[in-house]
Each structure stands twice: as structure tokens, then as C-alpha cells.
Design a protein around this motif. Sequence first.
Motif, PDB file in Angstrom:
ATOM      1  N   GLU A 297      48.326   1.292  33.786  1.00  0.00           N
ATOM      2  CA  GLU A 297      48.957   0.569  32.682  1.00  0.00           C
ATOM      3  C   GLU A 297      48.282   0.804  31.336  1.00  0.00           C
ATOM      4  OE1 GLU A 297      49.978  -4.004  31.316  1.00  0.00           O
ATOM      5  OE2 GLU A 297      49.405  -3.626  33.389  1.00  0.00           O
ATOM      6  N   HIS A 298      46.983   0.949  31.344  1.00  0.00           N
ATOM      7  CA  HIS A 298      46.239   0.936  30.086  1.00  0.00           C
ATOM      8  C   HIS A 298      45.697   2.282  29.645  1.00  0.00           C
ATOM      9  CE1 HIS A 298      46.567  -3.367  29.845  1.00  0.00           C
ATOM     10  NE2 HIS A 298      46.168  -3.447  31.099  1.00  0.00           N
ATOM     11  N   THR A 299      45.996   3.348  30.405  1.00  0.00           N
ATOM     12  CA  THR A 299      45.545   4.671  29.969  1.00  0.00           C
ATOM     13  C   THR A 299      46.693   5.659  30.109  1.00  0.00           C
ATOM     14  OG1 THR A 299      44.792   5.619  32.079  1.00  0.00           O
ATOM     15  CG2 THR A 299      43.238   4.172  30.918  1.00  0.00           C
ATOM     16  N   GLY A 300      46.542   6.754  29.457  1.00  0.00           N
ATOM     17  CA  GLY A 300      47.465   7.866  29.613  1.00  0.00           C
ATOM     18  C   GLY A 300      46.837   8.951  30.464  1.00  0.00           C
ATOM     19  N   SER A 301      45.895   8.577  31.308  1.00  0.00           N
ATOM     20  CA  SER A 301      45.152   9.528  32.116  1.00  0.00           C
ATOM     21  C   SER A 301      46.084  10.291  33.058  1.00  0.00           C
ATOM     22  CB  SER A 301      44.101   8.774  32.941  1.00  0.00           C
ATOM     23  OG  SER A 301      43.331   9.662  33.695  1.00  0.00           O
ATOM     24  N   PRO A 302      45.958  11.616  33.115  1.00  0.00           N
ATOM     25  CA  PRO A 302      46.799  12.384  34.030  1.00  0.00           C
ATOM     26  C   PRO A 302      46.423  12.185  35.492  1.00  0.00           C
ATOM     27  CG  PRO A 302      45.286  13.834  32.872  1.00  0.00           C
ATOM     28  CD  PRO A 302      45.111  12.465  32.278  1.00  0.00           C
ATOM     29  N   THR A 303      45.193  11.748  35.760  1.00  0.00           N
ATOM     30  CA  THR A 303      44.754  11.475  37.126  1.00  0.00           C
ATOM     31  C   THR A 303      43.918  10.204  37.166  1.00  0.00           C
ATOM     32  OG1 THR A 303      42.758  12.807  36.900  1.00  0.00           O
ATOM     33  CG2 THR A 303      44.709  13.916  37.820  1.00  0.00           C
ATOM     34  N   VAL A 304      43.865   9.622  38.347  1.00  0.00           N
ATOM     35  CA  VAL A 304      43.007   8.482  38.642  1.00  0.00           C
ATOM     36  C   VAL A 304      42.249   8.851  39.910  1.00  0.00           C
ATOM     37  CG1 VAL A 304      42.962   6.034  39.246  1.00  0.00           C
ATOM     38  CG2 VAL A 304      44.648   6.864  37.612  1.00  0.00           C
ATOM     39  N   VAL A 305      40.937   8.653  39.897  1.00  0.00           N
ATOM     40  CA  VAL A 305      40.099   9.044  41.033  1.00  0.00           C
ATOM     41  C   VAL A 305      39.524   7.788  41.679  1.00  0.00           C
ATOM     42  CG1 VAL A 305      38.084  10.371  41.772  1.00  0.00           C
ATOM     43  CG2 VAL A 305      39.544  11.233  39.920  1.00  0.00           C
ATOM     44  N   ILE A 306      39.730   7.671  42.991  1.00  0.00           N
ATOM     45  CA  ILE A 306      39.221   6.538  43.747  1.00  0.00           C
ATOM     46  C   ILE A 306      38.074   7.035  44.621  1.00  0.00           C
ATOM     47  CG2 ILE A 306      39.729   4.814  45.526  1.00  0.00           C
ATOM     48  CD1 ILE A 306      42.439   6.244  43.311  1.00  0.00           C
ATOM     49  N   THR A 307      36.942   6.336  44.530  1.00  0.00           N
ATOM     50  CA  THR A 307      35.764   6.690  45.314  1.00  0.00           C
ATOM     51  C   THR A 307      35.312   5.469  46.095  1.00  0.00           C
ATOM     52  OG1 THR A 307      35.099   8.198  43.555  1.00  0.00           O
ATOM     53  CG2 THR A 307      33.430   7.650  45.186  1.00  0.00           C
ATOM     54  N   CYS A 308      34.987   5.674  47.359  1.00  0.00           N
ATOM     55  CA  CYS A 308      34.436   4.617  48.203  1.00  0.00           C
ATOM     56  C   CYS A 308      33.036   5.035  48.635  1.00  0.00           C
ATOM     57  CB  CYS A 308      35.296   4.417  49.447  1.00  0.00           C
ATOM     58  SG  CYS A 308      36.986   3.910  49.122  1.00  0.00           S
ATOM     59  N   ALA A 309      32.144   4.064  48.712  1.00  0.00           N
ATOM     60  CA  ALA A 309      30.776   4.350  49.149  1.00  0.00           C
ATOM     61  C   ALA A 309      30.282   3.198  50.007  1.00  0.00           C
ATOM     62  CB  ALA A 309      29.860   4.540  47.948  1.00  0.00           C
ATOM     63  N   LEU A 310      29.492   3.544  51.018  1.00  0.00           N
ATOM     64  CA  LEU A 310      28.928   2.549  51.918  1.00  0.00           C
ATOM     65  C   LEU A 310      27.440   2.793  52.063  1.00  0.00           C
ATOM     66  CD1 LEU A 310      29.490   0.227  53.986  1.00  0.00           C
ATOM     67  CD2 LEU A 310      29.718   2.034  55.705  1.00  0.00           C
ATOM     68  N   THR A 311      26.659   1.737  51.883  1.00  0.00           N
ATOM     69  CA  THR A 311      25.235   1.774  52.178  1.00  0.00           C
ATOM     70  C   THR A 311      24.972   0.712  53.243  1.00  0.00           C
ATOM     71  OG1 THR A 311      24.540   0.105  50.560  1.00  0.00           O
ATOM     72  CG2 THR A 311      24.742   2.394  49.769  1.00  0.00           C
ATOM     73  N   THR A 312      23.749   0.543  53.633  1.00  0.00           N
ATOM     74  CA  THR A 312      23.438  -0.492  54.627  1.00  0.00           C
ATOM     75  C   THR A 312      23.698  -1.893  54.091  1.00  0.00           C
ATOM     76  OG1 THR A 312      21.121  -0.465  53.956  1.00  0.00           O
ATOM     77  CG2 THR A 312      21.733   0.891  55.855  1.00  0.00           C
ATOM     78  N   ASP A 313      23.699  -2.054  52.773  1.00  0.00           N
ATOM     79  CA  ASP A 313      23.854  -3.377  52.179  1.00  0.00           C
ATOM     80  C   ASP A 313      25.163  -3.602  51.438  1.00  0.00           C
ATOM     81  OD1 ASP A 313      21.256  -4.156  52.994  1.00  0.00           O
ATOM     82  OD2 ASP A 313      20.403  -3.089  51.285  1.00  0.00           O
ATOM     83  N   THR A 314      25.833  -2.529  51.016  1.00  0.00           N
ATOM     84  CA  THR A 314      27.014  -2.709  50.165  1.00  0.00           C
ATOM     85  C   THR A 314      28.142  -1.741  50.508  1.00  0.00           C
ATOM     86  OG1 THR A 314      26.229  -1.152  48.488  1.00  0.00           O
ATOM     87  CG2 THR A 314      25.618  -3.472  48.176  1.00  0.00           C
ATOM     88  N   ALA A 315      29.342  -2.187  50.183  1.00  0.00           N
ATOM     89  CA  ALA A 315      30.527  -1.320  50.168  1.00  0.00           C
ATOM     90  C   ALA A 315      31.044  -1.360  48.743  1.00  0.00           C
ATOM     91  CB  ALA A 315      31.587  -1.833  51.138  1.00  0.00           C
ATOM     92  N   THR A 316      31.333  -0.183  48.198  1.00  0.00           N
ATOM     93  CA  THR A 316      31.738  -0.090  46.797  1.00  0.00           C
ATOM     94  C   THR A 316      33.000   0.738  46.676  1.00  0.00           C
ATOM     95  OG1 THR A 316      29.408  -0.140  46.145  1.00  0.00           O
ATOM     96  CG2 THR A 316      30.966   0.605  44.487  1.00  0.00           C
ATOM     97  N   VAL A 317      33.880   0.291  45.793  1.00  0.00           N
ATOM     98  CA  VAL A 317      35.049   1.076  45.415  1.00  0.00           C
ATOM     99  C   VAL A 317      34.974   1.270  43.908  1.00  0.00           C
ATOM    100  CG1 VAL A 317      36.597  -0.916  45.147  1.00  0.00           C
ATOM    101  CG2 VAL A 317      37.547   1.343  45.613  1.00  0.00           C
ATOM    102  N   ALA A 318      35.330   2.476  43.464  1.00  0.00           N
ATOM    103  CA  ALA A 318      35.337   2.778  42.034  1.00  0.00           C
ATOM    104  C   ALA A 318      36.633   3.486  41.686  1.00  0.00           C
ATOM    105  CB  ALA A 318      34.140   3.654  41.660  1.00  0.00           C
ATOM    106  N   VAL A 319      37.155   3.174  40.513  1.00  0.00           N
ATOM    107  CA  VAL A 319      38.370   3.816  40.014  1.00  0.00           C
ATOM    108  C   VAL A 319      38.035   4.416  38.661  1.00  0.00           C
ATOM    109  CG1 VAL A 319      40.753   3.463  39.281  1.00  0.00           C
ATOM    110  CG2 VAL A 319      39.862   2.227  41.268  1.00  0.00           C
ATOM    111  N   ALA A 320      38.251   5.722  38.534  1.00  0.00           N
ATOM    112  CA  ALA A 320      37.915   6.431  37.297  1.00  0.00           C
ATOM    113  C   ALA A 320      39.176   7.022  36.684  1.00  0.00           C
ATOM    114  CB  ALA A 320      36.915   7.543  37.587  1.00  0.00           C
ATOM    115  N   ASP A 321      39.236   6.943  35.365  1.00  0.00           N
ATOM    116  CA  ASP A 321      40.300   7.611  34.614  1.00  0.00           C
ATOM    117  C   ASP A 321      39.631   8.437  33.532  1.00  0.00           C
ATOM    118  OD1 ASP A 321      40.084   6.051  32.056  1.00  0.00           O
ATOM    119  OD2 ASP A 321      40.743   4.406  33.327  1.00  0.00           O
ATOM    120  N   ASP A 322      40.441   9.175  32.761  1.00  0.00           N
ATOM    121  CA  ASP A 322      39.829  10.034  31.743  1.00  0.00           C
ATOM    122  C   ASP A 322      39.648   9.338  30.405  1.00  0.00           C
ATOM    123  OD1 ASP A 322      42.287  10.038  30.489  1.00  0.00           O
ATOM    124  OD2 ASP A 322      42.634  12.177  30.723  1.00  0.00           O
ATOM    125  N   GLY A 323      39.934   8.043  30.357  1.00  0.00           N
ATOM    126  CA  GLY A 323      39.612   7.258  29.178  1.00  0.00           C
ATOM    127  C   GLY A 323      40.595   7.290  28.041  1.00  0.00           C
TER     128      GLY A 323
END
Length: 132
Positions: A49-75
Motif C-alpha cells: 500500500e505504501h510503496t511503489g516497490s517492484p518486489t517485496v522480500v520476506i525472510t524468516c529466521a529461527l534461533t534457539t530463542d527467537t523466530a523472526t519475520v522480516a519484510v523488505a521493500d525498495d523504499g
Amino acid sequence: MLTLPGRDLASARTARHYVRDTCRSWTLPASTTDDLVAITGELVANALEHTGSPTVVITCALTTDTATVAVADDGRSRGAPVVSASVGGSEAEYEGGRGLLITDALATRWGSLRTGEGLTVWAEFAVGAAVD
């Protein structure tokens, strides 16, 4: 990591499925999986909704203590900058509807990182001993 079209509303659904499948492969509890999936939908919706980014990248990461999701756009922002509640942003400073408020309520912690012109918004969940 999953790269999706930034101008396709179906990207949010695809991202949610990707995160759900990833969390299941990690054998995370259903409640943690549901929260990560919900946040992914909100973060991808914000990027669409808020960017004109041609792509959006979703990254998931798991450590012994955390689960993380990240969403990146080209700004290529079409809206106000993302403000994390952890840095004292007011409700009026949040993008769009309630997406970042939902993220703040569900995640253990979250924030954003500007890389060049791009923006990555991430959310982290404490998982500790719950992960096999």
C-alpha cells in the motif's frame, strides 16, 4: 527467503502461506505461527500500500530463542515513515490502519531498518524451549 511482486495484492496471501509453512516446518506452537502469519500479512500489506516497490522480500529466521519475520521493500515510499512503538511513536504516526499496532501487540519486539533507499520491517517472537 521469498521474493514476491510488489504490485500484486496476491503477494500478501502468498507471503502468509510461506510463513505458515516455514513455522510448521520449525514445529512452532500454533499460537506463535498464527501471530507470525498475521504480522506477515500486515507488513506485506503496508509494503504493497505504501510503496511503489517492484518486489517485496520476506525472510524468516529461527534461533534457539527467537523466530523472526522480516519484510523488505525498495523504499519507494508513498506514505509516512514507519515508526516503532518501542521508540515512542504516537498512534497518529503509524502508517495506515492498525497494522503496526497489531504488530506491536503481538510481537515480542519489532522495528525497522533503512538500508540505502530500502526499508525492512521485522518482528521477533520469543520461542525459547518451545522449539524442538
